[in-house]
Write an enzyme that holds these catalytic residues in place. Sequence first.
Site, short mmCIF file in Angstrom:
data_model
loop_
_atom_site.label_atom_id
_atom_site.label_comp_id
_atom_site.label_asym_id
_atom_site.label_seq_id
_atom_site.Cartn_x
_atom_site.Cartn_y
_atom_site.Cartn_z
N SER A 124 0.72 0.61 4.75
CA SER A 124 -0.36 1.33 5.40
C SER A 124 -1.17 0.39 6.27
O SER A 124 -1.31 -0.81 5.96
CB SER A 124 -1.25 1.93 4.31
OG SER A 124 -2.49 2.30 4.85
N TYR A 149 -6.39 1.24 -3.97
CA TYR A 149 -5.19 1.76 -3.31
C TYR A 149 -4.70 0.76 -2.25
O TYR A 149 -3.53 0.36 -2.23
CB TYR A 149 -5.47 3.13 -2.66
CG TYR A 149 -4.39 3.55 -1.68
CD1 TYR A 149 -3.15 3.98 -2.15
CD2 TYR A 149 -4.59 3.47 -0.29
CE1 TYR A 149 -2.13 4.34 -1.25
CE2 TYR A 149 -3.59 3.82 0.59
CZ TYR A 149 -2.37 4.25 0.11
OH TYR A 149 -1.36 4.59 1.00
N LYS A 153 -1.21 -1.76 -1.99
CA LYS A 153 -0.24 -1.86 -0.87
C LYS A 153 -0.09 -3.33 -0.44
O LYS A 153 1.02 -3.79 -0.16
CB LYS A 153 -0.71 -1.01 0.32
CG LYS A 153 -0.64 0.49 0.07
CD LYS A 153 0.80 0.99 0.06
CE LYS A 153 0.89 2.45 -0.30
NZ LYS A 153 2.25 2.90 -0.60
P1 NAD Z 1 2.78 12.28 -1.59
O1 NAD Z 1 1.85 12.17 -2.74
O2 NAD Z 1 2.93 13.60 -0.93
O3 NAD Z 1 4.24 11.76 -2.02
C1 NAD Z 1 4.46 10.77 -2.98
C2 NAD Z 1 5.51 11.32 -3.94
O4 NAD Z 1 5.80 10.34 -4.94
C3 NAD Z 1 5.06 12.57 -4.70
O5 NAD Z 1 6.01 13.59 -4.55
C4 NAD Z 1 4.92 12.12 -6.15
O6 NAD Z 1 5.23 13.17 -7.06
C5 NAD Z 1 5.92 10.98 -6.20
N1 NAD Z 1 5.62 9.94 -7.20
C6 NAD Z 1 4.43 9.30 -7.40
N2 NAD Z 1 4.55 8.38 -8.37
C7 NAD Z 1 5.86 8.43 -8.80
C8 NAD Z 1 6.58 7.71 -9.78
N3 NAD Z 1 6.01 6.76 -10.53
N4 NAD Z 1 7.90 8.01 -9.94
C9 NAD Z 1 8.49 8.97 -9.20
N5 NAD Z 1 7.83 9.69 -8.25
C10 NAD Z 1 6.53 9.41 -8.05
O7 NAD Z 1 2.34 11.17 -0.53
P2 NAD Z 1 2.84 10.96 0.97
O8 NAD Z 1 1.71 11.28 1.88
O9 NAD Z 1 4.15 11.60 1.17
O10 NAD Z 1 2.98 9.37 0.98
C11 NAD Z 1 4.21 8.73 0.75
C12 NAD Z 1 3.99 7.22 0.75
O11 NAD Z 1 3.42 6.83 1.99
C13 NAD Z 1 3.03 6.74 -0.35
O12 NAD Z 1 3.50 5.52 -0.85
C14 NAD Z 1 1.73 6.54 0.40
O13 NAD Z 1 0.91 5.57 -0.21
C15 NAD Z 1 2.24 6.06 1.76
N6 NAD Z 1 1.28 6.31 2.84
C16 NAD Z 1 0.84 7.58 3.08
C17 NAD Z 1 -0.09 7.81 4.08
C18 NAD Z 1 -0.62 9.21 4.34
O14 NAD Z 1 -1.63 9.35 5.03
N7 NAD Z 1 0.03 10.27 3.87
C19 NAD Z 1 -0.57 6.74 4.85
C20 NAD Z 1 -0.08 5.44 4.59
C21 NAD Z 1 0.86 5.24 3.58
#
Ligand code: NAD
Length: 337
Positions: A124, A149, A153
């Site tokens: 991120s 958080y 990362k």
């Molecule tokens: P999200 O919460 O929709 O998806 C994450 C998925 O991981 C979920 O389906 C959850 O059930 C699953 N999960 C969590 N912990 C788990 C575990 N221990 N074992 C198995 N499954 C697990 O989030 P997203 O927006 O799709 O984000 C995906 C990734 O991108 C994350 O790592 C997030 O930190 C990163 N990210 C997201 C954003 C954003 O704005 N959406 C920005 C920067 C980085």
Amino acid sequence: MNVLVTGGAGYIGSHALVALIEANYDVVVLDNLINGSAEAVMRVEKITQRKIPFYEGDIRDSNFLNSIFKNHDIDVVVHFAGLKSVGNSVKNPIEYFDFNVNGTISLVKGMELAGIYRLVFSSSATVYGDSSIMPLHEDLPTGEPKNPYGRSKLIIEQMLQDLAKSNSRWSIGLLRYFNPVGAHESGLIGESPQGTPNNLLPYVAQVAVRRLPKLAIFGNDYDTIDGTGIRDYIHVMDLVEGHVKAIKKLEKSGGLKIWNLGTGKGYSVLEMVDAFESVSGRNIPYYFQHRREGDVAVCWADVSLAEIELGWRAKRDLLDMVGDTWRWQIQNPEGYR
Ligand code: NAD
Ligand code: UDP
């Protein structure tokens, strides 16, 4: 080529499945459904007309991971699984380090055991901290993240850098996302937050369908065109297409590489609200509140490295981002529920 997608039932992971299948990869999904939805994977099957192997379980469970690696000849892992709410991470820091940091440790150990050394990780822009230099370039030193958080990362990034140095078989891509928004153009999959959304666009979308009464805009006294915060919003389909390009690059090169995934252009909160009103034809009532703790005034990406090294550039514009968010919201007012 077989790709294991951890967190594939979540927002970005489900969109990545579409892009990977369109690029002729075979995908396997692992998700514990803590924040994701099995319905999202079924909708991807509908969009792509492909059956997707889905394993419900946790990346911290090594037996579970090993069984997936035994059942499938995985070539590359795209690792989305983790927790992502900044506010919750302040309340439950240990849970965030457990899911995100321990989860990644468990994953890479399982990969090493199975002889899989290619990994794409969801990082991120938060790892840059409060930088006064804009746009943010990958060569800038990382900053001091303001919450657990962000720290999780940064710790994972540093850990993966050490890992890549320790063994030249590893080929790792750290993708630093700016602000992913939007939904697949079919309106079948999109972001389905549990409870009240924390992020701007899902919040605005729920105000537009009257699930929420009013938007609070956090600060109108920043040194920006209209006083509200500026971010680099990127369409989720552009973002996941960047992952496909990163995988292709990692197939040909080793070591660890970092790429920003943004558009290189910033919009203010008020510009986002205006765009949403004109696309949806709905009025978005809002009021100004004090700044949100930990927010920076402006944040946007230098995207030249991804363009040069991956041959990737975001193609979709603000109207696509807002229009696709609106289509998803109006077709699924309650998300997947
Ligand atoms: P999200 O919460 O929709 O998806 C994450 C998925 O991981 C979920 O389906 C959850 O059930 C699953 N999960 C969590 N912990 C788990 C575990 N221990 N074992 C198995 N499954 C697990 O989030 P997203 O927006 O799709 O984000 C995906 C990734 O991108 C994350 O790592 C997030 O930190 C990163 N990210 C997201 C954003 C954003 O704005 N959406 C920005 C920067 C980085
Ligand atoms: N924002 C806002 N009201 C909200 C949510 C967000 O004014 O209910 C602002 C926030 O202060 C920032 C921008 O919208 O300037 C994007 O915030 P978001 O939480 O979506 O992403 P962030 O950049 O914080 O990861």
